[in-house]
Write an enzyme that holds these catalytic residues in place. Sequence first.
Site, PDB file in Angstrom:
ATOM      1  N   LYS A  93       0.876  -1.183   0.000  1.00  0.00           N
ATOM      2  CA  LYS A  93       0.000   0.000   0.000  1.00  0.00           C
ATOM      3  C   LYS A  93       0.908   1.227   0.000  1.00  0.00           C
ATOM      4  O   LYS A  93       2.053   1.155   0.454  1.00  0.00           O
ATOM      5  CB  LYS A  93      -0.851  -0.006   1.274  1.00  0.00           C
ATOM      6  N   GLY A 193     -25.471   2.388   2.127  1.00  0.00           N
ATOM      7  CA  GLY A 193     -24.526   2.904   1.143  1.00  0.00           C
ATOM      8  C   GLY A 193     -24.830   2.314  -0.219  1.00  0.00           C
ATOM      9  O   GLY A 193     -24.563   1.154  -0.497  1.00  0.00           O
ATOM     10  N   GLY A 195     -23.715   3.433  -3.249  1.00  0.00           N
ATOM     11  CA  GLY A 195     -22.818   4.037  -4.237  1.00  0.00           C
ATOM     12  C   GLY A 195     -22.571   3.037  -5.354  1.00  0.00           C
ATOM     13  O   GLY A 195     -23.459   2.266  -5.740  1.00  0.00           O
ATOM     14  N   ASN A 196     -21.350   3.020  -5.846  1.00  0.00           N
ATOM     15  CA  ASN A 196     -21.022   2.157  -6.991  1.00  0.00           C
ATOM     16  C   ASN A 196     -21.285   0.687  -6.700  1.00  0.00           C
ATOM     17  O   ASN A 196     -21.922  -0.002  -7.494  1.00  0.00           O
ATOM     18  CB  ASN A 196     -19.555   2.355  -7.381  1.00  0.00           C
ATOM     19  N   VAL A 197     -20.795   0.194  -5.578  1.00  0.00           N
ATOM     20  CA  VAL A 197     -20.979  -1.224  -5.263  1.00  0.00           C
ATOM     21  C   VAL A 197     -22.411  -1.489  -4.794  1.00  0.00           C
ATOM     22  O   VAL A 197     -23.082  -2.416  -5.256  1.00  0.00           O
ATOM     23  CB  VAL A 197     -19.985  -1.684  -4.166  1.00  0.00           C
TER      24      VAL A 197
HETATM   25  P1  NAD Z   1     -18.927   4.901  -3.244  1.00  0.00           P
HETATM   26  O1  NAD Z   1     -18.193   6.091  -2.746  1.00  0.00           O
HETATM   27  O2  NAD Z   1     -19.303   4.808  -4.680  1.00  0.00           O
HETATM   28  O3  NAD Z   1     -20.275   4.699  -2.406  1.00  0.00           O
HETATM   29  C1  NAD Z   1     -20.364   4.890  -1.038  1.00  0.00           C
HETATM   30  C2  NAD Z   1     -21.783   5.342  -0.746  1.00  0.00           C
HETATM   31  O4  NAD Z   1     -21.930   5.427   0.671  1.00  0.00           O
HETATM   32  C3  NAD Z   1     -22.108   6.721  -1.323  1.00  0.00           C
HETATM   33  O5  NAD Z   1     -23.336   6.675  -2.023  1.00  0.00           O
HETATM   34  C4  NAD Z   1     -22.197   7.618  -0.084  1.00  0.00           C
HETATM   35  O6  NAD Z   1     -23.144   8.656  -0.237  1.00  0.00           O
HETATM   36  C5  NAD Z   1     -22.646   6.624   0.960  1.00  0.00           C
HETATM   37  N1  NAD Z   1     -22.330   7.025   2.343  1.00  0.00           N
HETATM   38  C6  NAD Z   1     -21.251   7.695   2.798  1.00  0.00           C
HETATM   39  N2  NAD Z   1     -21.352   7.889   4.129  1.00  0.00           N
HETATM   40  C7  NAD Z   1     -22.527   7.323   4.512  1.00  0.00           C
HETATM   41  C8  NAD Z   1     -23.189   7.192   5.738  1.00  0.00           C
HETATM   42  N3  NAD Z   1     -22.683   7.702   6.866  1.00  0.00           N
HETATM   43  N4  NAD Z   1     -24.378   6.543   5.755  1.00  0.00           N
HETATM   44  C9  NAD Z   1     -24.914   6.031   4.632  1.00  0.00           C
HETATM   45  N5  NAD Z   1     -24.332   6.124   3.431  1.00  0.00           N
HETATM   46  C10 NAD Z   1     -23.152   6.769   3.373  1.00  0.00           C
HETATM   47  O7  NAD Z   1     -18.038   3.651  -2.801  1.00  0.00           O
HETATM   48  P2  NAD Z   1     -18.091   2.181  -3.405  1.00  0.00           P
HETATM   49  O8  NAD Z   1     -17.076   2.068  -4.459  1.00  0.00           O
HETATM   50  O9  NAD Z   1     -19.501   1.792  -3.656  1.00  0.00           O
HETATM   51  O10 NAD Z   1     -17.542   1.346  -2.155  1.00  0.00           O
HETATM   52  C11 NAD Z   1     -18.369   1.105  -1.036  1.00  0.00           C
HETATM   53  C12 NAD Z   1     -17.534   0.486   0.080  1.00  0.00           C
HETATM   54  O11 NAD Z   1     -16.948  -0.735  -0.377  1.00  0.00           O
HETATM   55  C13 NAD Z   1     -16.366   1.365   0.529  1.00  0.00           C
HETATM   56  O12 NAD Z   1     -16.191   1.181   1.915  1.00  0.00           O
HETATM   57  C14 NAD Z   1     -15.186   0.790  -0.224  1.00  0.00           C
HETATM   58  O13 NAD Z   1     -13.961   1.003   0.465  1.00  0.00           O
HETATM   59  C15 NAD Z   1     -15.532  -0.682  -0.249  1.00  0.00           C
HETATM   60  N6  NAD Z   1     -14.949  -1.397  -1.387  1.00  0.00           N
HETATM   61  C16 NAD Z   1     -15.229  -0.998  -2.669  1.00  0.00           C
HETATM   62  C17 NAD Z   1     -14.685  -1.694  -3.744  1.00  0.00           C
HETATM   63  C18 NAD Z   1     -14.984  -1.297  -5.167  1.00  0.00           C
HETATM   64  O14 NAD Z   1     -14.740  -2.099  -6.079  1.00  0.00           O
HETATM   65  N7  NAD Z   1     -15.524  -0.123  -5.410  1.00  0.00           N
HETATM   66  C19 NAD Z   1     -13.846  -2.804  -3.513  1.00  0.00           C
HETATM   67  C20 NAD Z   1     -13.584  -3.203  -2.201  1.00  0.00           C
HETATM   68  C21 NAD Z   1     -14.138  -2.480  -1.140  1.00  0.00           C
END
Ligand code: NAD
Length: 367
Positions: A93, A193, A195-197
Amino acid sequence: MEVKDIKDSSLAQNPVIGQMLQYNHEQILFCNDNATGLKAIIAIHNTVLGPSLGGTRMWNYHNEMEALTDVLRLSRGMTYKSSVAGLNLGGGKAVIIGDSKKIKSEALLRRFGKFVNSLGGKYITAEDVAMSSRDMEIIKMETDYVSGLPVNMGGSGDPSPVTAYGVYVSMKASAKEAFGSDSLSGKKILVQGIGNVGMHLVEHLTKEGAKVYINDISEDRLKLVADAFKAEVVSADSMFDLDIDIYAPCALGATVNDDTLSKLKCKVICGAANNQLADEKKHGELVLAKGILYAPDFVVNAGGIINVYYELEGYNRERAMAHAEKIYDTTWNIFQTAKIQNIPTYAAANKIAEQRIESIARINSVL
Ligand code: NAD
C-alpha cells in the site's frame, strides 16, 4: 504469520522498524521531493505469493506516525485479502501525505510514479481514497507498475460490478449457512450505502426477489436506486431497529460496533465496506456470541482486487467474474473452518490466508 508482542515503550523508541517487526513487514520506502511537495510512504508487507499490490491513498494525516501506522495496517490487510482470494499477489500500500485538493499536481504524481518504478515491480499501485483513474494514467507515464487503469487505456475500468457480484455470491453462501438455503428470495436485506458497489448489489438482490431496504446520505442516490429497483428507503435513525435477515454495510467501516450490535436483529452481516468490525477481536467475538454470522469483509469484497489482478494479465472481464464467483466457496469454507475450530469467522479467514502463504513459502524454498 507471526505477530510479535512488542512493548509500547519499545515501539515509542523504535516506531519504524519496531512496527515492521510487529507485523513482519518486508520493506518501507520513504519518499520525499521538495520541488513537488511529495511526501509518501510505500509499505511492502509480504511478497511470498507475488508482487505486493495495493492502492495509493492521499490523505492529510496529522503527522508522520499516523501515516506510517495507516500504511502498515493497510498493506498487511492487502496480504490477507489477496491470499484468501487465491491470487498470486502479495500485500502493499502507499500513502501520499497532504490535502489532495491543495497539493496534487502532475509533477507530484509523476515523481511518485518514479519512486514506484524504483522498486522494480515489487510494488504495484492502484486507485484508493482521493486518487482517480486519471491520476493512475499520470503515474503510468513513469512506471508500468500501475493497475486499475481506464478501459480506454487497456485497463479494467470500474471494479464495482465485480465487487458487487462477489458480495452477492458471498451473501448467498452466508444465507445457506444461516438459513439452510442460498436463495435470497423473500429475505429482508438492509444495504447501507448505495454508491457504486451498493447499487449493483441492490440490482442482484431485487432480481432474486429479496425485500431490499436502502440507506444513504445522498438524497440523489436514494431516489435513483429506489426508483430503479423498488427498494424501500429507511432513515439512519431507524435502520438498525428494522426486523431484517441480512445487513450489508456498503458505505463506511466500523459500523459493526457496540451501539449497532445492541440493536441489530439480523442473522447475517455481509457487505462491501472495509474494516466493518470497529474492533476486530472484540466485535468479531461479540457477533459470534450473539448468533450473527459475520462474513469477513476482506473475503466478501475481494472482487475489487480480483479485477485489478486480471488487468495485469491482459484484462478479461469474464475471467474476473468467474474468479469472483469463487468467493461463494471461499466464504463457505471459512464458515466451516470457524465451526470446526470453534473460532470467530474473522479469525478463520485470517488463518486460511496465513496457511496459504506459509505453504507457498515452503515450496518456494525448495530447489
Ligand atoms: P462509493 O463512494 O461509490 O459509495 C459509497 C456510498 O456510501 C455513497 O453513495 C455515499 O453517499 C454513501 N455514504 C457515505 N457515508 C454514509 C453514511 N454515513 N451513511 C450512509 N451512506 C453513506 O463507494 P463504493 O465504491 O460503492 O464502495 C463502497 C464500500 O466498499 C467502501 O467502503 C469501499 O472502500 C468498499 N470497497 C469498494 C470496492 C470497489 O470495487 N468499489 C472494492 C472493495 C471495497
